[in-house]
Design a protein around this motif. Structure first.
Motif, PDB file in Angstrom:
ATOM      1  N   GLY A 201     -64.962 -27.326  39.823  1.00  0.00           N
ATOM      2  CA  GLY A 201     -63.814 -27.694  39.985  1.00  0.00           C
ATOM      3  C   GLY A 201     -62.956 -26.341  39.755  1.00  0.00           C
ATOM      4  N   LYS A 202     -61.661 -26.505  40.169  1.00  0.00           N
ATOM      5  CA  LYS A 202     -60.570 -25.360  39.921  1.00  0.00           C
ATOM      6  C   LYS A 202     -60.052 -25.442  38.630  1.00  0.00           C
ATOM      7  N   VAL A 203     -60.334 -24.248  37.737  1.00  0.00           N
ATOM      8  CA  VAL A 203     -60.225 -24.366  36.068  1.00  0.00           C
ATOM      9  C   VAL A 203     -58.782 -23.609  35.864  1.00  0.00           C
ATOM     10  N   PHE A 204     -58.091 -24.266  34.938  1.00  0.00           N
ATOM     11  CA  PHE A 204     -56.921 -23.722  34.492  1.00  0.00           C
ATOM     12  C   PHE A 204     -57.069 -23.569  33.142  1.00  0.00           C
ATOM     13  N   LEU A 205     -56.318 -22.622  32.370  1.00  0.00           N
ATOM     14  CA  LEU A 205     -56.830 -22.122  31.021  1.00  0.00           C
ATOM     15  C   LEU A 205     -55.445 -22.182  30.148  1.00  0.00           C
ATOM     16  N   THR A 206     -55.721 -22.488  29.015  1.00  0.00           N
ATOM     17  CA  THR A 206     -54.392 -21.698  28.247  1.00  0.00           C
ATOM     18  C   THR A 206     -55.001 -21.501  26.731  1.00  0.00           C
ATOM     19  N   THR A 207     -54.565 -20.546  26.107  1.00  0.00           N
ATOM     20  CA  THR A 207     -54.915 -20.292  24.995  1.00  0.00           C
ATOM     21  C   THR A 207     -53.605 -20.087  24.037  1.00  0.00           C
ATOM     22  N   GLU A 208     -53.739 -20.475  22.803  1.00  0.00           N
ATOM     23  CA  GLU A 208     -52.428 -20.652  21.928  1.00  0.00           C
ATOM     24  C   GLU A 208     -51.809 -19.228  21.718  1.00  0.00           C
TER      25      GLU A 208
ATOM     26  N   LEU B 148     -58.246 -28.780  33.306  1.00  0.00           N
ATOM     27  CA  LEU B 148     -57.532 -27.920  32.404  1.00  0.00           C
ATOM     28  C   LEU B 148     -58.204 -27.610  30.993  1.00  0.00           C
ATOM     29  N   LEU B 149     -58.387 -26.500  30.609  1.00  0.00           N
ATOM     30  CA  LEU B 149     -58.977 -26.453  29.335  1.00  0.00           C
ATOM     31  C   LEU B 149     -58.349 -25.634  28.209  1.00  0.00           C
ATOM     32  N   GLY B 150     -57.962 -25.972  26.908  1.00  0.00           N
ATOM     33  CA  GLY B 150     -57.203 -25.260  26.210  1.00  0.00           C
ATOM     34  C   GLY B 150     -57.977 -24.755  24.860  1.00  0.00           C
ATOM     35  N   PHE B 151     -57.893 -23.546  24.352  1.00  0.00           N
ATOM     36  CA  PHE B 151     -58.255 -23.073  23.430  1.00  0.00           C
ATOM     37  C   PHE B 151     -57.372 -22.179  22.378  1.00  0.00           C
ATOM     38  N   ARG B 152     -57.845 -21.978  21.169  1.00  0.00           N
ATOM     39  CA  ARG B 152     -57.086 -21.128  20.307  1.00  0.00           C
ATOM     40  C   ARG B 152     -56.748 -19.924  20.817  1.00  0.00           C
ATOM     41  N   ASN B 153     -57.780 -19.269  21.259  1.00  0.00           N
ATOM     42  CA  ASN B 153     -57.777 -17.730  21.724  1.00  0.00           C
ATOM     43  C   ASN B 153     -59.010 -17.611  22.701  1.00  0.00           C
ATOM     44  N   LYS B 154     -59.144 -16.316  23.238  1.00  0.00           N
ATOM     45  CA  LYS B 154     -60.230 -16.213  24.168  1.00  0.00           C
ATOM     46  C   LYS B 154     -61.597 -16.175  23.521  1.00  0.00           C
ATOM     47  N   GLU B 155     -61.715 -15.900  22.389  1.00  0.00           N
ATOM     48  CA  GLU B 155     -63.002 -15.728  21.488  1.00  0.00           C
ATOM     49  C   GLU B 155     -63.496 -17.066  21.492  1.00  0.00           C
ATOM     50  N   ARG B 156     -62.738 -18.266  21.631  1.00  0.00           N
ATOM     51  CA  ARG B 156     -63.247 -19.596  21.443  1.00  0.00           C
ATOM     52  C   ARG B 156     -63.427 -20.220  22.794  1.00  0.00           C
ATOM     53  N   ILE B 157     -63.135 -19.545  23.937  1.00  0.00           N
ATOM     54  CA  ILE B 157     -63.420 -20.205  25.124  1.00  0.00           C
ATOM     55  C   ILE B 157     -64.870 -20.613  25.321  1.00  0.00           C
ATOM     56  N   LEU B 158     -65.138 -21.842  25.731  1.00  0.00           N
ATOM     57  CA  LEU B 158     -66.363 -22.453  25.864  1.00  0.00           C
ATOM     58  C   LEU B 158     -66.736 -22.618  27.278  1.00  0.00           C
TER      59      LEU B 158
ATOM     60  N   GLY C 285     -52.275 -16.582  23.935  1.00  0.00           N
ATOM     61  CA  GLY C 285     -51.994 -15.901  25.131  1.00  0.00           C
ATOM     62  C   GLY C 285     -53.219 -14.888  25.443  1.00  0.00           C
ATOM     63  N   SER C 286     -54.241 -14.722  24.815  1.00  0.00           N
ATOM     64  CA  SER C 286     -55.280 -13.646  25.313  1.00  0.00           C
ATOM     65  C   SER C 286     -55.797 -14.005  26.412  1.00  0.00           C
ATOM     66  N   MET C 287     -55.924 -15.363  27.000  1.00  0.00           N
ATOM     67  CA  MET C 287     -56.657 -15.623  28.306  1.00  0.00           C
ATOM     68  C   MET C 287     -55.729 -16.675  28.940  1.00  0.00           C
ATOM     69  N   GLY C 288     -55.385 -16.761  30.097  1.00  0.00           N
ATOM     70  CA  GLY C 288     -54.654 -17.817  30.719  1.00  0.00           C
ATOM     71  C   GLY C 288     -53.362 -17.883  30.371  1.00  0.00           C
TER      72      GLY C 288
END
Length: 255
Positions: free
Chosen positions: A158-165, A139-149, A167-170
């Motif tokens: 593994g199975k990846v779950f995503l959040t962005t503050e 489970l990975l969290g970022f501010r927005n999709k541009e900051r996803i690493l 909502g631009s991705m995940g």
């Protein structure tokens, strides 16, 4: 576990965006045993205002190639200097330092939870779990999709779950807002990121009686327990993050 002071050669400086980069370093000799969660103290040459080494989590290793990777955020003059290094340059590194994440018992359902640059030690942990018969959720969290690493790299392990503050991705919101935390029954969570995020994950785990280990991010002068600038308050007294950590079970922290 033996520690080394070694000059490692840069074989790649991979720029991820304007804020993050990955250094892949090569050793002429066999790299030492390293465990997920450990870190290195890196000397910054060519920066007159940078007096102390920089503590950087071990992002991944490749024993077959004698290489180690560091995911680094540009946060000041020291890390900005590191970001300008080129293939063929050398870095003075003390490694491996600190303790590590524990390996779960067989059959345990595991979650790796990371936010921002805090995802750094979790790639090697995901690989380690995978190689030892586990199928971790990530489970990975970022501010927005541009900051996803490193999304693609984690997806291999593994199975990846995503959040962005925004909502631009995940899923939109903070890492602890993701529905996977409510829909899955995890036995242990391994976490790294900003303190507020880790404390929120710790609170969730306490409420659900889930084992949880966190990797603390602290300023460090020496990395070997001498300068005492990374002391953290625990139920066992004040401990150095660099020697007794950086990984702590949340039961031991006064959070």
């Amino acid at each position: 576990m033996a520690k080394r002071i070694e000059s490692l050669k840069i074989i790649e400086n991979k720029r991820l965006n304007n804020e993050y980069f990955i250094l892949e370093l090569f050793s002429d000799t066999r790299i030492p045993e390293m465990k997920p969660g450990q870190f290195a103290q890196i000397k910054v040459e060519g920066s007159p205002e940078t007096f102390l080494r920089r503590p950087i989590s071990i992002h991944d290793i490749n024993p077959g190639r004698n290489t180690v990777k560091f995911l680094i955020q540009i946060a000041g003059k020291g890390t900005e200097t590191l970001s300008r290094l080129k293939k063929g340059d050398s870095l003075d590194v003390i490694y491996p330092l600190g303790n590590s994440f524990t390996q779960p018992a067989k059959g345990k359902k595991t979650l790796l939870a990371g936010g921002g640059c805090g995802i750094a030690p979790l790639l090697y942990m995901a690989r380690y779990l995978r190689e030892n018969g586990f199928s971790p959720d990530i489970l990975l969290g970022f501010r927005n999709k541009e900051r996803i690493l490193e999304y693609d790299e984690y997806e291999k392990l593994g199975k990846v779950f995503l959040t962005t503050e925004d909502g631009s991705m995940g899923e939109k919101g903070f890492l602890t807002d993701h529905p996977v935390l409510k829909s899955e029954n995890y036995d242990i969570v391994y976490c790294c990121g900003p303190d507020p995020m880790m404390k929120a994950v710790a609170a969730f785990c306490r409420k659900k009686s889930i084992e949880c280990e966190v990797s603390l991010e602290r300023l460090m002068g020496c990395g070997i327990g001498v300068c005492l600038c990374c002391v953290v308050e625990t139920v066992n007294g004040n401990l150095c993050t660099c020697t007794e950590g950086p990984v702590f079970n949340i039961k031991d922290l006064k959070w």
